[in-house]
Design an enzyme around this catalytic site. Structure first.
Site, PDB file in Angstrom:
ATOM      1  CG  ASP A   1      -7.550   0.314   0.537  1.00 13.57           C
ATOM      2  OD1 ASP A   1      -7.706  -0.908   0.695  1.00 13.57           O
ATOM      3  OD2 ASP A   1      -6.433   0.855   0.603  1.00 13.57           O
TER       4      ASP A   1
ATOM      5  CD  GLU B   1      10.855  -2.707   3.594  1.00 11.16           C
ATOM      6  OE1 GLU B   1      10.786  -1.475   3.476  1.00 11.16           O
ATOM      7  OE2 GLU B   1      11.605  -3.422   2.882  1.00 11.16           O
TER       8      GLU B   1
END
Length: 742
Positions: free
Chosen positions: A277, A481
């Protein structure tokens, strides 16, 4: 004259000599290929080794980061590994935007999701080839897509949950595998788009702590919940795996001998590429504090077989080799795995040899793909309530009033990791396009998403008293969100502290109900995660859950509200009554912590797998409701289904297993299979499930797969078994027993 004849003979002889076939294959190859590795007749593994042998150490290291450098002397262009395709080609040229991943999961229809991924990969290939024709090699134009996300949506407060396929490992694996098939294509030699399973592993919040958080999981939860979907994607042949930011059981995921070497490489036999990542290797020394500097971090990741560093830590590999911490031979072995992917994508081959290179640019945002996006959105939407069959609505009512914070908001269509479509259809536009030309449609937003209650003036609610029906489009959005850094309205790095519907929206709904009196009040909720909303359930006559439904979302909502499609979506997660029903956000113990429908002992507002339709579908078991099975054998359970309604119905048949006397903690019920069928009005069909060891097996506390003897309870129906179904006027799933003999 003789000299002229002689000259002609020499010319003809020269032409014949040039046209004559080479005396052997090697001469022919030498004439065609400038570099040996470009010989497409050779096996890919051999070509990879030939290329590595020609590279200098500096060139090898330059290929190890996501911004891979060009090697011009070997005809290797620069390449950026980072691309996204979660629910459409993302962050690139205008392309089709499909419903967010969680919405695709709600279709419970793996075949449909494969069609979506096929459309995405067609568009991605067309855009890639159009770019390289112009010698453009930028970010988000490559063929390595870092999708799908098969993390488990353990807690609805996690901001990135809507990128996933929900809280169940079986559903996540089935949907994820179909997405991989659609992205990667079915050619024996070439990959269309290289899919990537992320974020490996045990990664689902909190977002604000992800760079230094340690997720602790026991062996049961690892092997029962967190790892199965990843393994299914590996078995499907996924090209890549992205390791997560966090630590798992004190090992950094991108340097974990357990996760990357023992499980992924050795146990599962994964031979694709692993990518970190972005910035995860930097976290080793900066936040996790498990290495002293970038050089040591690079060594840890390389020894864990991380093949692409999204970031810049791998540029320190030259120091590591110079200091004797790793060898160039070790570097070669790690580099080989990622180069193999580039070969399989056809990046070093003549484009005429690559079957996907001729996909026309006209597929991007095509009418066919727009219609598919609309169809997927329709199939994703979940009807949670429909008192007195108030839905579907008539299209020729005199007056409609549409309101709410999400009714005209494009953000609520897009989700995150989105692309940009050429046209978006909001719910307001969908309703306006659906109704009669002589119907009155009035609109007012009434509330903002992020607005304190004391400052809330719910707009022109007085219009509700004149309308035949009020449609309130509520919920949250990706502004609220999402991933850490991408959510301006989140106070906790993209996560939510509470899962209740914002108070200003409840006030709006109460005010509308007061004005509506006995006229229908329809609530449409757009969200990517569970919202606790018992009061909405009480106030609204009908309640439709619409997710972040993509560019055609407004049309899809209207199709359902006005009866052009009978709802068929099912919840891929539990919707709880309140935040109080949740445990500690940082507690990753699924079984002992009571997370997800499989272990939650309370009563949810709506259970996993739940969703209503406009048709009554009758389920009836064929044969005995109790069967016996020997270990290692199998039995077939068959049922007959009949659509007793007046509309076509798509139905997701769900199989659940329960084993309460295994001697260790087991799920209250666990999804084990899905069958998706479409029935015309009055049509019947038979559906069967094969029950075998794999269906019934349980994971013990040591993480081992076992098959306890005795009776297993199985359920087949349109939802997970739940006491809540009776209150929702839903027939409980059919129950039967399979007895595994001693």
């Amino acid at each position: 004259m003789k000299s002229i004849h002689l000259l002609l003979l020499l010319v003809v002889a020269g032409i014949l000599f040039q046209c004559a076939p080479a005396s052997n294959d090697s001469n022919k190859q030498a004439a065609v290929f400038q570099h040996e590795y470009q010989n497409t007749a050779l096996p890919i593994e051999q070509r990879v080794n030939l290329l590595i042998n020609e590279l200098t150490l500096e060139e090898k290291i330059g290929l190890m980061e996501n911004t891979a450098k060009a090697v011009e002397r070997l005809d290797i262009p620069q390449y950026n590994w980072w691309n996204e395709g979660l629910h459409g080609v993302a962050r690139s040229a205008p392309a089709t935007v499909f419903p967010q991943a969680i919405g695709m999961a709600a279709t419970f229809n793996p075949d449909l999701v494969e069609q979506v991924a096929t459309a995405i990969s067609d568009e991605g290939r067309a855009l890639y080839h159009a770019a390289i024709e112009k010698d453009i090699h930028k970010w988000y134009l490559g063929l390595t897509y870092w999708s799908p996300n098969v993390n488990i949506f353990r807690d609805p407060r996690w901001g990135r949950g809507h990128e996933t396929y929900g809280e169940d490992p079986v559903l996540s694996g089935l949907i994820g595998a179909s997405f991989v098939r659609g992205l990667q294509g079915n050619d024996e030699k070439y990959i269309k788009i290289a899919a990537c399973a992320k974020h490996y592993a045990v990664h689902n919040g909190p977002e604000a702590k992800r760079h230094f958080f340690n997720a602790e999981s026991n062996q049961k939860d690892l092997n029962e919940t967190y790892l199965p979907a990843f393994k299914q994607l590996v078995d499907e042949g996924v090209a890549g795996v992205m390791c997560a930011y966090n630590r798992t059981n004190d090992e950094v995921c991108c340097g974990s001998p357990t996760l990357l070497l023992d499980v992924l490489r050795q146990q599962w036999g994964f031979d694709g590429y692993v990518v970190s990542d972005c910035g995860a290797l930097y976290d080793f020394h900066e936040y996790h504090k498990i290495s002293e500097d970038a050089t040591q971090s690079a060594v840890m990741a390389l020894k864990a077989d991380v093949n692409v560093n999204c970031g810049s830590v791998y540029r320190h590999l030259d120091k590591a080799i110079e200091q004797g911490l790793v060898t160039e031979k070790e570097l070669d072995a790690v580099l080989a795995k990622q180069l193999k992917i580039r070969f399989r994508l056809g990046m070093f081959d003549p484009q005429e040899d690559v079957p996907y290179s001729n996909i026309p640019l006209s597929v991007v945002g095509s009418d066919k793909h727009k219609e598919l996006s609309r169809d997927v959105a329709r199939q994703s939407m979940v009807l949670l309530k429909n008192d007195n069959n108030v839905l579907p609505l008539k299209k020729d009512l005199t007056q409609y009033y549409v309101t709410g914070n999400n009714v005209a908001d494009v953000n609520a269509l897009m989700g995150n990791y989105y692309g940009v479509a050429k046209n978006y259809v909001t719910v307001l536009e969908g309703v306006a396009n659906a109704v009669s030309p002589t119907s009155i449609v009035q609109y007012n937003q009434s509330v903002l998403l992020e607005q304190e209650l004391e400052h809330t003036n719910t707009g022109q609610v007085w219009n509700a008293q004149f309308a035949d029906v009020v449609i309130a489009v509520l919920g949250i959005s990706p502004l609220y969100e999402g991933e850490n850094g991408d959510t301006p309205f989140s106070k906790t790095g993209g996560d939510r502290e509470k899962i209740e519907l914002p108070a200003n929206q409840l006030k709006l709904l109460r005010d509308l109900k007061e004005k509506c009196k006995d006229r229908p009040l329809i609530a449409v909720v757009m969200s990517g995660s569970a919202i606790a909303m018992p009061e909405v359930h009480e106030l609204a006559d009908a309640l439709l859950w619409a997710w972040y439904p993509g560019e055609q979302g407004g049309h899809a909502v209207a199709d359902i509200l006005f009866g052009d499609y009978s709802p068929s979506g099912k919840l891929p997660f539990t919707i709880y009554e309140s935040t109080d029903q949740l445990g500690d956000f940082e507690d990753y113990n699924i079984a002992e912590g009571g997370w997800t429908y499989r272990y939650f002992n309370g009563e949810p507002l709506y259970p996993f797998g739940y969703g209503l339709s406009y048709n009554a579908v009758d389920y009836k078991l064929s044969g005995s409701n109790k069967v016996q099975m020997k270990e290692g054998g199998s039995v077939q359970v068959e049922l007959e289904m009949t659509n007793k309604g007046k509309m076509i119905q798509n139905e997701s048949v769900q199989l659940y297993v329960s084993k309460s006397d295994a001697g260790f903690i087991t799920p209250i019920s666990a999804l084990k299979g899905i069958k998706n069928v479409t029935l015309a009005s009055g049509e019947s069909t038979k559906v069967s499930f094969v029950i075998d060891n794999e269906t019934l097996s349980q994971i013990d506390m040591d993480g081992q797969k076992v098959l306890p003897k005795g009776a297993y309870k199985l359920f087949i129906g349109s939802s997970s078994p739940s006491n809540r179904l009776q209150a929702l006027n839903v027939v409980k799933p059919l129950g039967f027993t399979v007895d595994v003999l001693e």
